[in-house]
Design a protein around this motif. Structure first.
Motif, PDB file in Angstrom:
ATOM      1  N   ASP A   7       0.545  -1.002  -0.312  1.00  9.43           N
ATOM      2  CA  ASP A   7      -0.257  -0.182  -0.190  1.00  9.43           C
ATOM      3  C   ASP A   7       0.626   1.317  -0.537  1.00  9.43           C
ATOM      4  OD1 ASP A   7      -2.002  -1.059   0.159  1.00  9.43           O
ATOM      5  OD2 ASP A   7      -2.833  -1.508   1.825  1.00  9.43           O
ATOM      6  N   ASP A   8       2.005   0.799   0.900  1.00  8.65           N
ATOM      7  CA  ASP A   8       2.723   2.164   0.910  1.00  8.65           C
ATOM      8  C   ASP A   8       3.375   2.608  -0.713  1.00  8.65           C
ATOM      9  OD1 ASP A   8       2.443   2.945   3.739  1.00  8.65           O
ATOM     10  OD2 ASP A   8       4.017   1.881   4.238  1.00  8.65           O
ATOM     11  N   PHE A   9       3.606   1.702  -0.960  1.00  2.72           N
ATOM     12  CA  PHE A   9       4.132   1.846  -2.697  1.00  2.72           C
ATOM     13  C   PHE A   9       2.933   2.243  -3.759  1.00  2.72           C
ATOM     14  CE2 PHE A   9       8.472  -0.306  -0.475  1.00  2.72           C
ATOM     15  CZ  PHE A   9       8.539   0.535  -1.473  1.00  2.72           C
ATOM     16  N   ALA A  10       1.429   2.219  -3.205  1.00  3.02           N
ATOM     17  CA  ALA A  10       1.039   2.268  -4.352  1.00  3.02           C
ATOM     18  C   ALA A  10       0.170   3.377  -4.561  1.00  3.02           C
ATOM     19  CB  ALA A  10      -0.287   1.256  -4.046  1.00  3.02           C
ATOM     20  N   SER A 113       9.385  12.543  -0.590  1.00  4.97           N
ATOM     21  CA  SER A 113       8.389  11.719   0.638  1.00  4.97           C
ATOM     22  C   SER A 113       6.995  11.891   0.965  1.00  4.97           C
ATOM     23  CB  SER A 113       9.720  12.571   1.611  1.00  4.97           C
ATOM     24  OG  SER A 113      10.990  11.515   1.440  1.00  4.97           O
ATOM     25  N   ALA A 114       6.696  13.019   0.568  1.00  4.07           N
ATOM     26  CA  ALA A 114       5.387  13.541   0.834  1.00  4.07           C
ATOM     27  C   ALA A 114       4.252  13.277  -0.809  1.00  4.07           C
ATOM     28  CB  ALA A 114       4.948  14.765   1.028  1.00  4.07           C
ATOM     29  N   SER A 115       4.606  13.351  -1.444  1.00  6.39           N
ATOM     30  CA  SER A 115       4.444  12.636  -3.183  1.00  6.39           C
ATOM     31  C   SER A 115       4.226  11.253  -3.660  1.00  6.39           C
ATOM     32  CB  SER A 115       4.733  13.570  -4.343  1.00  6.39           C
ATOM     33  OG  SER A 115       6.102  13.714  -4.129  1.00  6.39           O
ATOM     34  N   LEU A 116       5.188  10.610  -3.323  1.00  8.80           N
ATOM     35  CA  LEU A 116       5.959   9.242  -3.878  1.00  8.80           C
ATOM     36  C   LEU A 116       5.685   8.321  -2.924  1.00  8.80           C
ATOM     37  CD1 LEU A 116       8.284   9.875  -6.979  1.00  8.80           C
ATOM     38  CD2 LEU A 116       5.526   9.661  -7.168  1.00  8.80           C
ATOM     39  N   GLY A 117       5.546   8.318  -1.420  1.00  6.29           N
ATOM     40  CA  GLY A 117       5.025   7.570  -0.681  1.00  6.29           C
ATOM     41  C   GLY A 117       6.386   7.296   0.507  1.00  6.29           C
ATOM     42  N   LEU A 118       6.481   5.544   0.237  1.00  5.03           N
ATOM     43  CA  LEU A 118       7.586   5.534   1.228  1.00  5.03           C
ATOM     44  C   LEU A 118       9.415   4.876  -0.251  1.00  5.03           C
ATOM     45  CD1 LEU A 118       9.473   3.517   2.863  1.00  5.03           C
ATOM     46  CD2 LEU A 118       7.977   1.370   1.974  1.00  5.03           C
ATOM     47  N   ALA A 119       8.545   4.696  -2.000  1.00  5.80           N
ATOM     48  CA  ALA A 119       9.739   4.879  -2.818  1.00  5.80           C
ATOM     49  C   ALA A 119      10.094   6.113  -2.809  1.00  5.80           C
ATOM     50  CB  ALA A 119       9.382   4.560  -3.741  1.00  5.80           C
ATOM     51  N   GLY A 120       9.926   7.613  -2.774  1.00  2.39           N
ATOM     52  CA  GLY A 120      10.280   8.181  -2.822  1.00  2.39           C
ATOM     53  C   GLY A 120      10.629   8.918  -1.947  1.00  2.39           C
ATOM     54  N   PHE A 121      10.646   8.102  -0.635  1.00  2.00           N
ATOM     55  CA  PHE A 121      11.220   8.880   0.844  1.00  2.00           C
ATOM     56  C   PHE A 121      12.627   8.218   0.068  1.00  2.00           C
ATOM     57  CE2 PHE A 121      12.781   6.601   4.250  1.00  2.00           C
ATOM     58  CZ  PHE A 121      13.458   7.740   5.168  1.00  2.00           C
ATOM     59  N   SER A 165       4.000  11.544   8.157  1.00  2.00           N
ATOM     60  CA  SER A 165       3.189  13.351   8.169  1.00  2.00           C
ATOM     61  C   SER A 165       2.311  12.772   7.692  1.00  2.00           C
ATOM     62  CB  SER A 165       4.281  14.276   8.119  1.00  2.00           C
ATOM     63  OG  SER A 165       4.340  14.742   9.130  1.00  2.00           O
ATOM     64  N   LEU A 166       2.891  12.012   5.790  1.00  2.00           N
ATOM     65  CA  LEU A 166       1.464  11.509   4.898  1.00  2.00           C
ATOM     66  C   LEU A 166       0.712  10.709   4.693  1.00  2.00           C
ATOM     67  CD1 LEU A 166       1.131  11.560   1.256  1.00  2.00           C
ATOM     68  CD2 LEU A 166       3.448  10.351   0.936  1.00  2.00           C
ATOM     69  N   ARG A 167       1.964   9.391   5.032  1.00  2.00           N
ATOM     70  CA  ARG A 167       1.331   8.142   6.343  1.00  2.00           C
ATOM     71  C   ARG A 167       0.107   8.568   7.142  1.00  2.00           C
ATOM     72  NH1 ARG A 167       3.672   2.877   7.285  1.00  2.00           N
ATOM     73  NH2 ARG A 167       1.780   2.600   7.452  1.00  2.00           N
ATOM     74  N   ARG A 168       0.418   9.572   7.765  1.00  2.00           N
ATOM     75  CA  ARG A 168      -0.664   9.993   8.961  1.00  2.00           C
ATOM     76  C   ARG A 168      -1.898  10.655   8.137  1.00  2.00           C
ATOM     77  NH1 ARG A 168       2.390  11.941  12.590  1.00  2.00           N
ATOM     78  NH2 ARG A 168       1.900  14.032  11.262  1.00  2.00           N
ATOM     79  N   PHE A 169      -1.973  11.439   7.176  1.00  2.00           N
ATOM     80  CA  PHE A 169      -2.718  12.522   6.546  1.00  2.00           C
ATOM     81  C   PHE A 169      -3.474  11.131   5.868  1.00  2.00           C
ATOM     82  CE2 PHE A 169      -3.761  14.137   2.375  1.00  2.00           C
ATOM     83  CZ  PHE A 169      -4.771  15.369   2.942  1.00  2.00           C
ATOM     84  N   ALA A 170      -2.748  10.095   5.240  1.00  2.00           N
ATOM     85  CA  ALA A 170      -3.403   9.096   3.909  1.00  2.00           C
ATOM     86  C   ALA A 170      -4.638   8.931   4.680  1.00  2.00           C
ATOM     87  CB  ALA A 170      -2.374   8.511   3.532  1.00  2.00           C
ATOM     88  N   ALA A 171      -4.031   8.161   5.782  1.00  2.00           N
ATOM     89  CA  ALA A 171      -4.553   7.311   7.306  1.00  2.00           C
ATOM     90  C   ALA A 171      -6.057   8.224   7.270  1.00  2.00           C
ATOM     91  CB  ALA A 171      -3.726   6.637   8.233  1.00  2.00           C
ATOM     92  N   GLN A 172      -5.862   9.723   7.955  1.00  2.00           N
ATOM     93  CA  GLN A 172      -7.177  10.361   8.395  1.00  2.00           C
ATOM     94  C   GLN A 172      -8.127  10.804   7.159  1.00  2.00           C
ATOM     95  OE1 GLN A 172      -4.434  13.888  10.144  1.00  2.00           O
ATOM     96  NE2 GLN A 172      -4.855  13.042  11.620  1.00  2.00           N
ATOM     97  N   ARG A 173      -7.592  10.638   5.852  1.00  2.00           N
ATOM     98  CA  ARG A 173      -8.216  10.665   5.057  1.00  2.00           C
ATOM     99  C   ARG A 173      -8.926   9.842   4.465  1.00  2.00           C
ATOM    100  NH1 ARG A 173      -6.388  14.121  -0.717  1.00  2.00           N
ATOM    101  NH2 ARG A 173      -8.830  13.954  -1.686  1.00  2.00           N
ATOM    102  N   THR A 174      -8.607   8.440   4.905  1.00  2.00           N
ATOM    103  CA  THR A 174      -9.110   7.488   4.017  1.00  2.00           C
ATOM    104  C   THR A 174     -10.480   6.516   5.469  1.00  2.00           C
ATOM    105  OG1 THR A 174      -7.180   6.562   4.068  1.00  2.00           O
ATOM    106  CG2 THR A 174      -8.980   4.636   4.083  1.00  2.00           C
ATOM    107  N   LEU A 175      -9.904   7.246   6.824  1.00  2.00           N
ATOM    108  CA  LEU A 175     -11.240   7.138   7.572  1.00  2.00           C
ATOM    109  C   LEU A 175     -12.784   8.065   7.892  1.00  2.00           C
ATOM    110  CD1 LEU A 175     -12.114   6.666   9.983  1.00  2.00           C
ATOM    111  CD2 LEU A 175     -10.801   8.561  11.658  1.00  2.00           C
ATOM    112  N   LEU A 176     -11.871   9.888   6.770  1.00  2.00           N
ATOM    113  CA  LEU A 176     -12.650  10.864   6.326  1.00  2.00           C
ATOM    114  C   LEU A 176     -13.603  10.195   5.090  1.00  2.00           C
ATOM    115  CD1 LEU A 176     -11.161  14.137   7.419  1.00  2.00           C
ATOM    116  CD2 LEU A 176     -12.943  12.694   8.269  1.00  2.00           C
ATOM    117  N   ASP A 177     -13.121   9.791   4.103  1.00  2.00           N
ATOM    118  CA  ASP A 177     -13.869   9.177   3.359  1.00  2.00           C
ATOM    119  C   ASP A 177     -14.887   7.791   3.845  1.00  2.00           C
ATOM    120  OD1 ASP A 177     -12.099  10.492   2.132  1.00  2.00           O
ATOM    121  OD2 ASP A 177     -10.817   9.204   0.968  1.00  2.00           O
TER     122      ASP A 177
END
Length: 569
Positions: A7-10, A113-121, A165-177
Motif C-alpha cells: 500500500d505504501d508503494f501504491a 517523500s510526500a508525493s511518492l510515499g515510501l518509494a519517494g522517501f 506525515s503523509l502516512r498519517r494524513f492518508a490514514a486520516q483521509r481514508t477514515l474521513l472518506d
C-alpha cells in the motif's frame, strides 16, 4: 506487513498532483532566485558557470511544472521534477562549496517523500546521499567537520517526517472518506424515509401538521392544504368564519385548534364549523397530541384534522327527525293525559273503570317522560342525557314486580318465563318513576334479546348500604366489543330487533344521577346479566366495588364483568 508495504508503494491519485507540484517548485524557484541575486550582488567567489547551470535547470523545471497537466498523466511522472532539482542543487553546491546551498535539497526531499510515499522517501535519500558522497569524494570539501555529516542526517530526518506525515494524513483521509461514505448512505436512507413518510402523509385523507416547540408549523400534508383551501371564502381572500361544535357560537381566535396546539394544549376531536349558519358549511374534527424525542424532551405537537361534515350533518338530521317526531308525539299525549284527568274527576264512575283510567294515566305520563328523555338524548350533549331525579324511600320489590307484571304479555308472546322468586323486599333511596323506567327498559331488553322459549330471571336484594336489581337472560350474549359500546347513544347490538338504541344510555344516566352504576356481564351463546346498584339510604354514598366481584356475589355465571363506567371510557 507485506500488504502494508504494498500500500505504501501504491500511489493513489486524488487530483492534487498539479497543485502540489506547482507549489513545491515555485517555492524552490523563489529561494533560488533570492540566492542568485545575493550571489551576484555580493560577488561571492566560485564557479559561476556551474552555478548558473543549476539555476537554469531549476527555472526550466519551474516552467515545465506549470505547463504539464500532471493530473492527466502517471503519478510517477511528477517524481522527475524533484530528481532533476537534486541534480541542479548539486551543481549549485559544487559551484559554492562553503555556501550552505546543500540545504536546498530539503525541498525535493520533502516533495518526493510526500508525493511518492515510501518509494519517494527511499529515492530522495538515495539521490541526496549519492550526490553528497560524489561531492566529498571529488575533493570539493574542506577538512572534516560536524557540518559535513549534519546535512545528510537532517535530510534523512526531514524526509522521514514528511513521509510519516503523509502516512498519517492518508490514514486520516481514508477514515474521513469512510465516514463520508457512511454519512452519505445515512443521508440517502434518511431522504428515502422522508420521501416515504411524505408520500404516506399525502396519501391519507386527513390533514396532518407538525408544530415545533417554538410554535412554528414545520410539516403539512396535501390533505391539510386541500382543507385549508376549501375554507377560503368565495372572494378568494378571506377565511370562512369559525363556530363551535354547536354551529352557532363564534369561535374566538384563542380557541382555534392550531392556536391551542401552539400553546401546548392536548385535546381530542374538537369540532369546528366553518361558514355562517344557513350557508354551505364544513365541519372539521381536530385532535392534538404532544411529541417526544428519543430523550423524552418536548418535540412539538402533531395536529390531525378530519372533514366530518357528512357525519355531523347526518347526526344533525337524525336528531332533528327524532326531536320532531318526539315533539309531535308529546302533544297528543299531553292532551290524552288532560282528558284522562277530566275523566277521573267525573263523579259516579265505577271503581274498576277508575282503576283502568289510573293505569292509563300513569302510562301516558311515563310516555311523556320517555319522550322528554329522547329529546334530551338527541340534544347537543355528546354522551349523556340531562336527567333530574327526586329520590325517596321506595320498596324496590314492589316496583320490580309491577314492571314484571306489565311485561308479562310481551314475554308470553315469545314463550319466555319471567322468574321473580329472588325478588326480595328491599328498600332503596331512588326516584320511583325513574327507577321504574330503568326496570322496564332492562326487562323489555331481556325479553327482546332473549332466546325464544327461554327465561328471564329477576332478583332484588340489598346489604343496607346498596340495593341491587338484577336482570339475567339466556339470549345470544354480547361480544367484548359490543360490551364496550353498549351504553353509547343509538348503539344496537342487533339491527333485526326493534328499538332506538337510546334505552340503555338513558338507564345509565338515570342510575348515575342516583349515584349508582350499572354492571354488565355477558358471554356469547350463554346470555347477559345487568346488575343495577343504587343507594339504599339517603346521604350514604356507595363505596367502590369490583364489577366481576359484584356479579359473582349476585350468583351470575359470566366470563367477565364490566361496569357502565368502564364501558363508556
Amino acid at each position: 506487513m507485506w500488504r502494508s508495504l504494498a500500500d505504501d508503494f501504491a500511489l493513489r491519485r486524488d487530483g492534487t498532483e498539479a497543485r502540489m507540484a506547482v507549489l513545491q517548485q515555485v517555492m524552490l524557484a523563489v529561494v533560488v532566485l533570492v540566492i542568485t541575486a545575493f550571489a551576484i550582488i555580493a560577488a561571492i567567489p566560485g564557479d559561476l558557470t556551474l552555478f548558473f547551470v543549476g539555476v537554469a535547470m531549476v527555472f526550466v523545471m519551474t516552467i515545465v511544472t506549470m505547463l504539464v497537466p500532471w493530473n492527466a498523466i502517471s503519478p510517477w511522472a511528477v517524481g522527475i521534477v524533484p530528481v532533476i532539482d537534486v541534480v541542479a542543487i548539486l551543481f549549485m553546491r559544487a559551484a559554492f562549496p562553503e555556501s550552505g546551498i546543500a540545504l536546498l535539497w530539503l525541498f525535493p526531499v520533502m516533495w518526493l517523500s510526500a508525493s511518492l510515499g515510501l518509494a519517494g522517501f527511499l529515492a530522495a535519500n538515495l539521490f541526496v546521499w549519492v550526490s553528497y558522497g560524489w561531492v566529498i569524494t571529488a575533493g570539493k570539501e574542506s577538512a572534516f567537520s560536524f557540518a559535513l555529516i549534519l546535512l545528510p542526517i537532517v535530510t534523512l530526518a526531514v524526509s522521514a517526517g514528511a513521509y510519516f506525515s503523509l502516512r498519517r494524513f492518508a490514514a486520516q483521509r481514508t477514515l474521513l472518506d469512510k465516514q463520508a461514505l457512511v454519512l452519505g448512505q445515512s443521508l440517502k436512507r434518511t431522504q428515502h424515509q422522508e420521501q416515504l413518510v411524505t408520500q404516506v402523509l399525502d396519501s391519507v385523507d386527513f390533514g396532518v401538521i407538525r408544530i415545533s416547540p417554538d410554535g412554528a408549523v414545520t410539516v403539512t400534508n396535501e390533505a391539510h392544504a386541500r382543507m385549508q383551501h376549501a375554507l377560503i371564502s368565495a372572494d378568494g381572500h378571506n377565511r370562512l368564519p369559525a363556530f363551535d361544535a354547536d354551529g352557532q357560537t363564534p369561535l374566538v381566535p384563542e380557541r382555534m385548534p392550531v392556536a391551542r396546539a401552539q400553546r401546548g394544549e392536548v385535546f381530542d376531536n374538537q369540532i369546528v364549523w366553518f361558514g355562517a349558519p344557513d350557508t354551505t358549511r364544513r365541519a372539521l374534527s381536530v385532535t392534538a397530541r404532544r411529541l417526544r424525542d428519543t430523550q423524552g424532551a418536548d418535540a412539538g405537537t402533531v395536529v390531525i384534522s378530519r372533514d366530518v361534515t357528512a357525519e355531523r350533518t347526518a347526526l344533525l338530521a337524525r336528531d332533528n327527525v327524532v326531536a320532531s317526531v318526539s315533539h309531535e308525539l308529546r302533544a297528543p299525549l299531553t292532551a290524552i293525559v288532560g282528558y284522562l284527568d277530566l275523566a277521573l274527576e267525573t263523579e259516579g264512575i265505577p271503581e274498576k273503570v277508575r282503576g283502568d283510567l289510573d293505569v292509563a294515566t300513569q302510562n301516558a305520563e311515563r310516555m311523556i317522560q320517555i319522550i322528554s328523555d329522547i329529546l334530551s338524548a338527541t340534544s347537543s350533549s355528546k354522551s349523556t342525557v340531562d336527567v333530574t331525579v327526586s329520590p325517596e324511600n321506595v320498596d324496590l320489590q314492589q316496583l320490580v314486580l309491577a314492571s314484571a307484571e306489565a311485561w308479562e304479555p310481551s314475554a308470553l308472546e315469545r314463550r319466555i318465563t319471567i322468574f321473580t322468586d329472588d325478588v326480595q323486599p328491599t328498600h332503596a333511596y331512588v326516584d320511583p318513576a325513574r327507577m321504574r323506567q330503568v326496570a322496564d327498559n332492562l326487562i323489555s331488553n331481556a325479553i327482546k334479546y332473549g332466546r325464544e322459549g327461554g327465561s328471564v330471571q329477576l332478583a332484588v336484594y340489598g346489604d343496607g348500604v346498596a340495593s341491587y336489581l338484577l336482570v339475567r337472560d339466556d339470549g345470544i350474549g354480547l361480544s367484548p366489543d359490543d360490551q364496550s359500546r353498549l351504553f353509547r347513544r343509538f348503539f344496537r347490538a342487533r339491527t333485526d330487533v326493534g328499538g332506538t338504541g337510546l334505552g340503555l344510555a338513558i338507564c345509565r344516566d338515570i342510575v348515575r344521577a342516583h349515584g349508582g352504576e350499572i354492571i354488565v356481564g355477558s358471554e356469547q351463546g350463554v346470555g347477559s346479566v345487568f346488575l343495577v346498584r343504587v343507594p339504599a339510604q339517603v346521604d350514604v354514598p356507595l363505596p367502590p366495588i369490583d364489577p366481576e366481584e359484584a356479579l359473582n356475589m349476585s350468583g351470575a355465571i359470566t366470563t367477565a364483568g364490566r361496569s357502565d363506567m368502564e364501558a363508556t371510557r
